[in-house]
Design a protein around this motif. Structure first.
Motif, PDB file in Angstrom:
ATOM      1  N   ALA A   1       0.821  -1.211   0.000  1.00 52.25           N
ATOM      2  CA  ALA A   1       0.000   0.000   0.000  1.00 52.25           C
ATOM      3  C   ALA A   1       0.856   1.264   0.000  1.00 52.25           C
ATOM      4  O   ALA A   1       1.226   1.774   1.065  1.00 52.25           O
ATOM      5  N   PRO A   2       1.173   1.786  -1.176  1.00 58.30           N
ATOM      6  CA  PRO A   2       1.877   3.075  -1.226  1.00 58.30           C
ATOM      7  C   PRO A   2       0.912   4.246  -1.040  1.00 58.30           C
ATOM      8  O   PRO A   2      -0.042   4.414  -1.814  1.00 58.30           O
ATOM      9  N   GLY A   3       1.148   5.016   0.006  1.00 59.49           N
ATOM     10  CA  GLY A   3       0.398   6.240   0.259  1.00 59.49           C
ATOM     11  C   GLY A   3       1.407   7.307   0.624  1.00 59.49           C
ATOM     12  O   GLY A   3       2.383   7.510  -0.097  1.00 59.49           O
ATOM     13  N   THR A   4       1.219   7.962   1.749  1.00 57.89           N
ATOM     14  CA  THR A   4       2.251   8.874   2.234  1.00 57.89           C
ATOM     15  C   THR A   4       3.562   8.116   2.408  1.00 57.89           C
ATOM     16  O   THR A   4       4.632   8.577   2.016  1.00 57.89           O
ATOM     17  N   GLY A   5       3.481   6.922   3.004  1.00 61.98           N
ATOM     18  CA  GLY A   5       4.604   6.005   3.113  1.00 61.98           C
ATOM     19  C   GLY A   5       4.270   4.719   2.368  1.00 61.98           C
ATOM     20  O   GLY A   5       3.387   4.696   1.506  1.00 61.98           O
ATOM     21  N   LEU A   6       4.962   3.632   2.708  1.00 66.12           N
ATOM     22  CA  LEU A   6       4.707   2.339   2.073  1.00 66.12           C
ATOM     23  C   LEU A   6       4.451   1.301   3.150  1.00 66.12           C
ATOM     24  O   LEU A   6       5.314   1.016   3.978  1.00 66.12           O
ATOM     25  N   GLY A   7       3.252   0.726   3.111  1.00 66.46           N
ATOM     26  CA  GLY A   7       2.892  -0.320   4.062  1.00 66.46           C
ATOM     27  C   GLY A   7       2.753  -1.663   3.377  1.00 66.46           C
ATOM     28  O   GLY A   7       2.422  -1.738   2.197  1.00 66.46           O
ATOM     29  N   GLU A   8       3.000  -2.728   4.141  1.00 67.31           N
ATOM     30  CA  GLU A   8       2.844  -4.086   3.634  1.00 67.31           C
ATOM     31  C   GLU A   8       2.221  -4.949   4.723  1.00 67.31           C
ATOM     32  O   GLU A   8       2.494  -4.755   5.910  1.00 67.31           O
ATOM     33  N   ALA A   9       1.378  -5.891   4.308  1.00 72.38           N
ATOM     34  CA  ALA A   9       0.751  -6.822   5.241  1.00 72.38           C
ATOM     35  C   ALA A   9       0.319  -8.048   4.460  1.00 72.38           C
ATOM     36  O   ALA A   9       0.448  -8.101   3.234  1.00 72.38           O
ATOM     37  N   PHE A  10      -0.212  -9.048   5.178  1.00 73.04           N
ATOM     38  CA  PHE A  10      -0.642 -10.254   4.490  1.00 73.04           C
ATOM     39  C   PHE A  10      -1.749 -10.948   5.264  1.00 73.04           C
ATOM     40  O   PHE A  10      -1.987 -10.664   6.443  1.00 73.04           O
ATOM     41  N   LEU A  11      -2.418 -11.860   4.575  1.00 71.96           N
ATOM     42  CA  LEU A  11      -3.581 -12.571   5.088  1.00 71.96           C
ATOM     43  C   LEU A  11      -3.343 -14.058   4.884  1.00 71.96           C
ATOM     44  O   LEU A  11      -3.048 -14.494   3.765  1.00 71.96           O
ATOM     45  N   CYS A  12      -3.434 -14.848   5.964  1.00 67.59           N
ATOM     46  CA  CYS A  12      -3.242 -16.296   5.894  1.00 67.59           C
ATOM     47  C   CYS A  12      -4.376 -16.988   6.649  1.00 67.59           C
ATOM     48  O   CYS A  12      -4.916 -16.434   7.610  1.00 67.59           O
ATOM     49  N   ARG A  13      -4.693 -18.205   6.244  1.00 66.78           N
ATOM     50  CA  ARG A  13      -5.703 -18.981   6.951  1.00 66.78           C
ATOM     51  C   ARG A  13      -5.063 -19.778   8.089  1.00 66.78           C
ATOM     52  O   ARG A  13      -3.938 -20.270   7.974  1.00 66.78           O
ATOM     53  N   ASP A  14      -5.801 -19.881   9.206  1.00 72.40           N
ATOM     54  CA  ASP A  14      -5.312 -20.649  10.351  1.00 72.40           C
ATOM     55  C   ASP A  14      -5.948 -22.036  10.408  1.00 72.40           C
ATOM     56  O   ASP A  14      -5.852 -22.727  11.413  1.00 72.40           O
ATOM     57  N   GLY A  15      -6.582 -22.436   9.301  1.00 68.23           N
ATOM     58  CA  GLY A  15      -7.291 -23.714   9.264  1.00 68.23           C
ATOM     59  C   GLY A  15      -8.793 -23.531   9.272  1.00 68.23           C
ATOM     60  O   GLY A  15      -9.539 -24.344   8.721  1.00 68.23           O
ATOM     61  N   ARG A  16      -9.257 -22.417   9.884  1.00 66.72           N
ATOM     62  CA  ARG A  16     -10.698 -22.138   9.939  1.00 66.72           C
ATOM     63  C   ARG A  16     -11.055 -20.826   9.260  1.00 66.72           C
ATOM     64  O   ARG A  16     -12.095 -20.702   8.642  1.00 66.72           O
ATOM     65  N   ARG A  17     -10.194 -19.827   9.395  1.00 66.60           N
ATOM     66  CA  ARG A  17     -10.519 -18.514   8.854  1.00 66.60           C
ATOM     67  C   ARG A  17      -9.234 -17.761   8.552  1.00 66.60           C
ATOM     68  O   ARG A  17      -8.140 -18.163   8.940  1.00 66.60           O
ATOM     69  N   TYR A  18      -9.394 -16.655   7.827  1.00 65.05           N
ATOM     70  CA  TYR A  18      -8.245 -15.809   7.517  1.00 65.05           C
ATOM     71  C   TYR A  18      -7.857 -14.965   8.723  1.00 65.05           C
ATOM     72  O   TYR A  18      -8.704 -14.499   9.480  1.00 65.05           O
ATOM     73  N   ARG A  19      -6.557 -14.756   8.881  1.00 67.54           N
ATOM     74  CA  ARG A  19      -6.030 -13.838   9.890  1.00 67.54           C
ATOM     75  C   ARG A  19      -5.077 -12.863   9.211  1.00 67.54           C
ATOM     76  O   ARG A  19      -4.277 -13.256   8.357  1.00 67.54           O
ATOM     77  N   ALA A  20      -5.179 -11.603   9.594  1.00 68.00           N
ATOM     78  CA  ALA A  20      -4.324 -10.560   9.019  1.00 68.00           C
ATOM     79  C   ALA A  20      -3.086 -10.366   9.880  1.00 68.00           C
ATOM     80  O   ALA A  20      -3.159 -10.441  11.114  1.00 68.00           O
ATOM     81  N   PHE A  21      -1.967 -10.112   9.222  1.00 66.31           N
ATOM     82  CA  PHE A  21      -0.698  -9.893   9.922  1.00 66.31           C
ATOM     83  C   PHE A  21      -0.027  -8.637   9.371  1.00 66.31           C
ATOM     84  O   PHE A  21      -0.003  -8.413   8.155  1.00 66.31           O
ATOM     85  N   ALA A  22       0.518  -7.848  10.283  1.00 68.89           N
ATOM     86  CA  ALA A  22       1.220  -6.623   9.897  1.00 68.89           C
ATOM     87  C   ALA A  22       2.677  -6.926   9.581  1.00 68.89           C
ATOM     88  O   ALA A  22       3.204  -7.980   9.953  1.00 68.89           O
ATOM     89  N   SER A  23       3.318  -5.997   8.895  1.00 65.85           N
ATOM     90  CA  SER A  23       4.770  -6.051   8.712  1.00 65.85           C
ATOM     91  C   SER A  23       5.266  -4.625   8.540  1.00 65.85           C
ATOM     92  O   SER A  23       4.470  -3.701   8.374  1.00 65.85           O
ATOM     93  N   GLU A  24       6.560  -4.465   8.563  1.00 67.02           N
ATOM     94  CA  GLU A  24       7.168  -3.184   8.224  1.00 67.02           C
ATOM     95  C   GLU A  24       8.117  -3.379   7.043  1.00 67.02           C
ATOM     96  O   GLU A  24       9.203  -2.803   6.977  1.00 67.02           O
ATOM     97  N   GLY A  25       7.666  -4.221   6.095  1.00 71.12           N
ATOM     98  CA  GLY A  25       8.477  -4.535   4.930  1.00 71.12           C
ATOM     99  C   GLY A  25       8.797  -3.349   4.055  1.00 71.12           C
ATOM    100  O   GLY A  25       9.771  -3.381   3.291  1.00 71.12           O
ATOM    101  N   GLY A  26       7.988  -2.287   4.140  1.00 68.30           N
ATOM    102  CA  GLY A  26       8.264  -1.096   3.346  1.00 68.30           C
ATOM    103  C   GLY A  26       9.576  -0.417   3.709  1.00 68.30           C
ATOM    104  O   GLY A  26      10.100   0.385   2.926  1.00 68.30           O
ATOM    105  N   HIS A  27      10.109  -0.751   4.892  1.00 66.59           N
ATOM    106  CA  HIS A  27      11.370  -0.147   5.327  1.00 66.59           C
ATOM    107  C   HIS A  27      12.569  -1.057   5.077  1.00 66.59           C
ATOM    108  O   HIS A  27      13.684  -0.746   5.500  1.00 66.59           O
ATOM    109  N   ALA A  28      12.336  -2.181   4.377  1.00 61.71           N
ATOM    110  CA  ALA A  28      13.454  -3.055   3.997  1.00 61.71           C
ATOM    111  C   ALA A  28      14.269  -2.408   2.881  1.00 61.71           C
ATOM    112  O   ALA A  28      13.812  -1.491   2.191  1.00 61.71           O
ATOM    113  N   ASP A  29      15.476  -2.887   2.680  1.00 59.67           N
ATOM    114  CA  ASP A  29      16.415  -2.289   1.723  1.00 59.67           C
ATOM    115  C   ASP A  29      15.874  -2.330   0.292  1.00 59.67           C
ATOM    116  O   ASP A  29      15.414  -3.379  -0.176  1.00 59.67           O
TER     117      ASP A  29
END
Length: 337
Positions: free
Chosen positions: A133-161
């Motif tokens: 998500a590029p906006g003012t800055g750059l955000g990254e996140a992802f969605l994975c299933r835990d076997g029953r439903r999706y769960r969202a997870f944050a990251s700060e990957g936009g600050h990687a090299d």
């Protein structure tokens, strides 16, 4: 009653929600420029006074990492704490989440009208999904299933090299490293990034900047809207602005492909944030797709991954509301059908 919010570096979006109405139908909603308020509490108070309602809980999506119930907004001089919000507004609970994590949480609830498809791909049912998500800055996140439903997870990957993929990007890295030391993807793939790309291209050949554009840019605090406007001018597009957005699209494509590989996003990659909807014609050009697919031996894998642009500016608010209400779509997102 739930107070949900999307707290960005440029805009603040609030809504009041109930379980009966769900996360897409707020009782009240408002948007404020971030610069108009000196603190989050000031903005929340302004919103609640205007509605005349009092929530009992809050989930706020913030542009920055959340650690132990506290967040420092990446592009605002604010420090936000859950306990402080509970006390200030007499809430039973207050939860802070990352704003792109909230966008990820909204994916199962988005509709066809909320999305524009850039690549059809061959999505895997219940596969992982990535958000960049590029906006003012750059955000990254992802969605994975835990076997029953999706769960969202944050990251700060936009600050990687930042890793250049072309000779011109090699020059860009050298240009920015001389000024900032560490060069992250946010430095080149965001609102901040577009301004940096323009400055880099201008320094390469100062004569290519039209004098009127130089004068106009000198009068504004944020050059990005003007750069985008001039690049998209249907009658007389500005060459240096076009080149800046072509470079942006290529870098975004490369990092979207990187993220797809890192989390094996077989369910799709979603471009969120405020910039992709504004520069859609550039994302539809070959530069984005070429960089997305430029993954060596993994090219065939990423070629199967769909890519969508999220056009709904309320996605983070919907996601925050869904998490606060405990709502989850029982069906797959329409984009994966």
């Amino acid at each position: 009653m739930l107070l949900a919010g999307d707290i960005g570096g440029t805009k603040l979006r609030f809504g009041l929600f109930t379980r009966q109405r769900g996360p897409r139908r707020p009782l009240a909603e408002a948007v404020y420029p971030s610069a108009e308020h000196g603190s989050l509490e000031s903005a929340v108070r302004c919103f609640l006074v205007g509605t005349g309602r009092r929530p009992t809980q809050a989930v706020l999506a913030v542009a920055g990492p959340v650690l132990v119930g506290t967040a420092r907004i990446t592009n605002l001089p604010w420090v936000i704490g859950e306990s402080r919000l509970r006390r200030a507004f007499k809430l039973r609970s207050a939860t802070l989440i990352n704003d792109v994590e909230a966008i990820a949480a909204s994916l199962p609830l988005l509709r066809r009208a909320d999305l524009v498809c850039l690549r059809e791909g061959m999505p895997v049912r219940r596969g992982n999904r990535a958000v960049i998500a590029p906006g003012t800055g750059l955000g990254e996140a992802f969605l994975c299933r835990d076997g029953r439903r999706y769960r969202a997870f944050a990251s700060e990957g936009g600050h990687a090299d930042f890793a250049p993929g072309t000779p011109i990007e090699d020059g860009l890295l050298a240009f920015l490293r001389a000024r900032h030391g560490h060069v992250s993807y946010e430095r080149v793939c965001s609102g901040i990034g577009i301004a940096n790309l323009y400055r880099f291209l201008r320094e390469q050949d100062p004569g290519q900047e039209p004098p009127r554009l130089a004068e106009a840019l000198a009068r504004v605090d944020d050059p990005v809207p003007l750069i985008v406007e001039k690049a998209l001018d249907p009658e007389n597009p500005c060459d240096i602005c076009v080149r800046a957005l072509d470079l942006f699209a290529s870098i975004l494509g490369a990092e979207a492909g990187n993220l797809a590989l890192k989390i094996l996003a077989t369910g799709g990659v979603y471009l969120g944030g405020g910039i992709p909807p504004r520069v859609l014609p550039f994302l539809r050009k070959g530069t984005f797709a070429e960089a997305f697919l430029r993954k060596g031996r993994m090219r065939d894998l990423v070629a199967r991954i769909p890519v969508h642009v999220i056009m709904n500016p309320k996605a983070a608010l919907i996601g925050a509301a869904a998490l606060g209400l405990g709502v989850e779509s029982r069906t797959r997102s329409r984009s994966s059908r």
